[in-house]
Design a protein around this motif. Structure first.
Motif, PDB file in Angstrom:
ATOM      1  N   ALA A  77       8.039 144.546  59.208  1.00  0.00           N
ATOM      2  CA  ALA A  77       7.025 143.581  59.639  1.00  0.00           C
ATOM      3  C   ALA A  77       5.819 144.259  60.273  1.00  0.00           C
ATOM      4  N   ASN A  78       5.757 145.591  60.181  1.00  0.00           N
ATOM      5  CA  ASN A  78       4.626 146.383  60.687  1.00  0.00           C
ATOM      6  C   ASN A  78       4.441 146.288  62.203  1.00  0.00           C
ATOM      7  N   LEU A  79       5.555 146.136  62.936  1.00  0.00           N
ATOM      8  CA  LEU A  79       5.464 146.080  64.383  1.00  0.00           C
ATOM      9  C   LEU A  79       5.632 147.455  65.022  1.00  0.00           C
ATOM     10  N   SER A 183      12.770 135.656  62.195  1.00  0.00           N
ATOM     11  CA  SER A 183      11.719 134.722  61.776  1.00  0.00           C
ATOM     12  C   SER A 183      10.457 135.464  61.373  1.00  0.00           C
ATOM     13  N   VAL A 184      10.078 136.455  62.194  1.00  0.00           N
ATOM     14  CA  VAL A 184       8.893 137.261  61.877  1.00  0.00           C
ATOM     15  C   VAL A 184       9.094 137.984  60.551  1.00  0.00           C
ATOM     16  N   TYR A 188       7.004 137.010  57.141  1.00  0.00           N
ATOM     17  CA  TYR A 188       6.174 138.098  56.595  1.00  0.00           C
ATOM     18  C   TYR A 188       6.524 138.341  55.127  1.00  0.00           C
ATOM     19  N   LYS A 189       7.831 138.324  54.839  1.00  0.00           N
ATOM     20  CA  LYS A 189       8.303 138.547  53.466  1.00  0.00           C
ATOM     21  C   LYS A 189       7.874 137.413  52.548  1.00  0.00           C
ATOM     22  N   LEU A 190       8.049 136.173  53.002  1.00  0.00           N
ATOM     23  CA  LEU A 190       7.720 135.014  52.175  1.00  0.00           C
ATOM     24  C   LEU A 190       6.219 134.900  51.927  1.00  0.00           C
ATOM     25  N   GLU A 191       5.414 135.265  52.917  1.00  0.00           N
ATOM     26  CA  GLU A 191       3.959 135.204  52.767  1.00  0.00           C
ATOM     27  C   GLU A 191       3.458 136.167  51.698  1.00  0.00           C
ATOM     28  N   ARG A 237       3.949 138.429  66.813  1.00  0.00           N
ATOM     29  CA  ARG A 237       2.839 138.402  65.854  1.00  0.00           C
ATOM     30  C   ARG A 237       1.548 138.901  66.496  1.00  0.00           C
ATOM     31  N   LEU A 238       1.327 138.509  67.746  1.00  0.00           N
ATOM     32  CA  LEU A 238       0.135 138.980  68.466  1.00  0.00           C
ATOM     33  C   LEU A 238       0.215 140.481  68.688  1.00  0.00           C
ATOM     34  N   PHE A 239       1.408 140.972  69.012  1.00  0.00           N
ATOM     35  CA  PHE A 239       1.615 142.413  69.188  1.00  0.00           C
ATOM     36  C   PHE A 239       1.276 143.153  67.903  1.00  0.00           C
ATOM     37  N   SER A 240       1.724 142.609  66.775  1.00  0.00           N
ATOM     38  CA  SER A 240       1.447 143.225  65.475  1.00  0.00           C
ATOM     39  C   SER A 240      -0.051 143.282  65.203  1.00  0.00           C
ATOM     40  N   ARG A 241      -0.738 142.194  65.544  1.00  0.00           N
ATOM     41  CA  ARG A 241      -2.192 142.135  65.287  1.00  0.00           C
ATOM     42  C   ARG A 241      -2.949 143.108  66.183  1.00  0.00           C
ATOM     43  N   ILE A 242      -2.616 143.129  67.467  1.00  0.00           N
ATOM     44  CA  ILE A 242      -3.332 144.002  68.398  1.00  0.00           C
ATOM     45  C   ILE A 242      -3.048 145.467  68.109  1.00  0.00           C
TER      46      ILE A 242
END
Length: 304
Positions: A77-79, A183-184, A188-191, A237-242
């Protein structure tokens, strides 16, 4: 406490990987393998001395397998990086899982919470300092986008139906954190493989099915659990974005000239990477000091 037998390796692993991650931006496999070897040898010795029993060995193996799977999901999930996932696995093996009459407390869950909560706070502060006002507004709009929030909320609402059934058979403390991470990973996979319209149709169908057939939606505890998972989901998700933000940094003119010669494109993006190994080390130390995670210790996790 059995953890005292593993403290020398925990401190060695934490110091050397934090230093190399900060200085060189990588975590070498030899330190991970050394920690795994140390863990196997120490657990074998403790078993022979009678400190461990068969039940503990099963919990130890389960803790290791689950931490490996969760680490992979977080990486996918690129975290975090693959090196961070392997380091997390090593720390999870070094911290022994505990068990009570009501539940099993797997160490990797506490390490995750103790790592990501401080890391998220640090990165949020870092982003506020390093980004421009325009970038801050852009990130805020993206994080609070109504369509994304609705899709995420419905997805978690639907997923918690089968997850809740599974959790009833697995009395694991912190199961909601695992649900949030899954869930993340799944979203992420389904998107990536489904169009936005198809994905939304599937999520709405599953949500309606839960409302019709799951009686737990009429109880307050179900909604408390839902909001907790949703908050953890948003934090991740916010952590991943930042953490994927391209922060402006200083770079010498000579370095820019060198990069421009070797680059295929004329546009060069400067990215300032955040070393994650120190956060994992800090999260592991918190687990040892508190013998718990910081959210539960503060009373925020209650009986989850």
């Amino acid at each position: 406490m059995l953890v005292y037998w593993f403290l020398p390796m925990i401190f060695f692993l934490g110091i050397v990987t934090s230093y190399e991650d900060i200085k060189y931006g990588k975590i070498r496999n030899k330190w991970i393998l050394l920690a795994i070897f140390y863990t196997i040898v120490m657990n074998a010795m403790l078993f022979l001395l009678g400190y461990n029993n068969f039940d503990y060995s099963i919990r130890f193996l389960t803790n290791g397998i689950l931490s490996l799977l969760i680490g992979f999901m977080i990486w996918y999930a690129n975290l975090w990086t693959a090196g961070d996932a392997k380091l997390f696995f090593a720390y999870s093996l070094l911290i022994s899982p505990a068990a009570t009459l009501k539940s099993i407390n797997f160490a990797f869950i506490d390490i995750l919470i103790n790592t990501f909560v401080p890391a998220s706070a640090f990165l949020l502060f870092f982003a506020l300092v390093k980004t421009t006002t325009k970038e801050k507004i852009s990130y805020a709009k993206e994080a609070l986008d109504p369509n994304k929030l609705l899709k995420s909320a419905l997805f978690i609402f639907a997923l918690m139906w089968p997850a809740g059934i599974l959790a009833s058979f697995l009395p694991v403390k912190g199961i909601l954190v695992i649900i949030a991470i899954i869930s993340v990973f799944l979203l992420y996979k389904l998107e990536k493989f489904l169009s936005a319209g198809v994905l939304m149709a599937v999520i709405i169908s599953l949500s309606l099915s839960r409302i019709l057939f799951d009686k737990s939606v009429f109880f307050a505890d179900s909604w408390v659990h839902f909001f907790f998972v949703f908050i953890i989901f948003i934090i991740l998700r916010l952590f991943s974005r930042i953490s994927s933000t391209n922060f402006t940094g200083k770079i010498s003119p000579k370095k820019i000239k060198s990069l421009s010669k070797s680059a295929k494109s004329k546009n060069i993006k400067i990215r300032e990477n955040i070393s994650f190994a120190p956060f994992l080390f800090f999260g592991t130390l918190l687990r040892i000091i508190l013998n718990d995670n910081i959210m539960h210790y503060a009373g925020l996790l209650m009986n989850f």
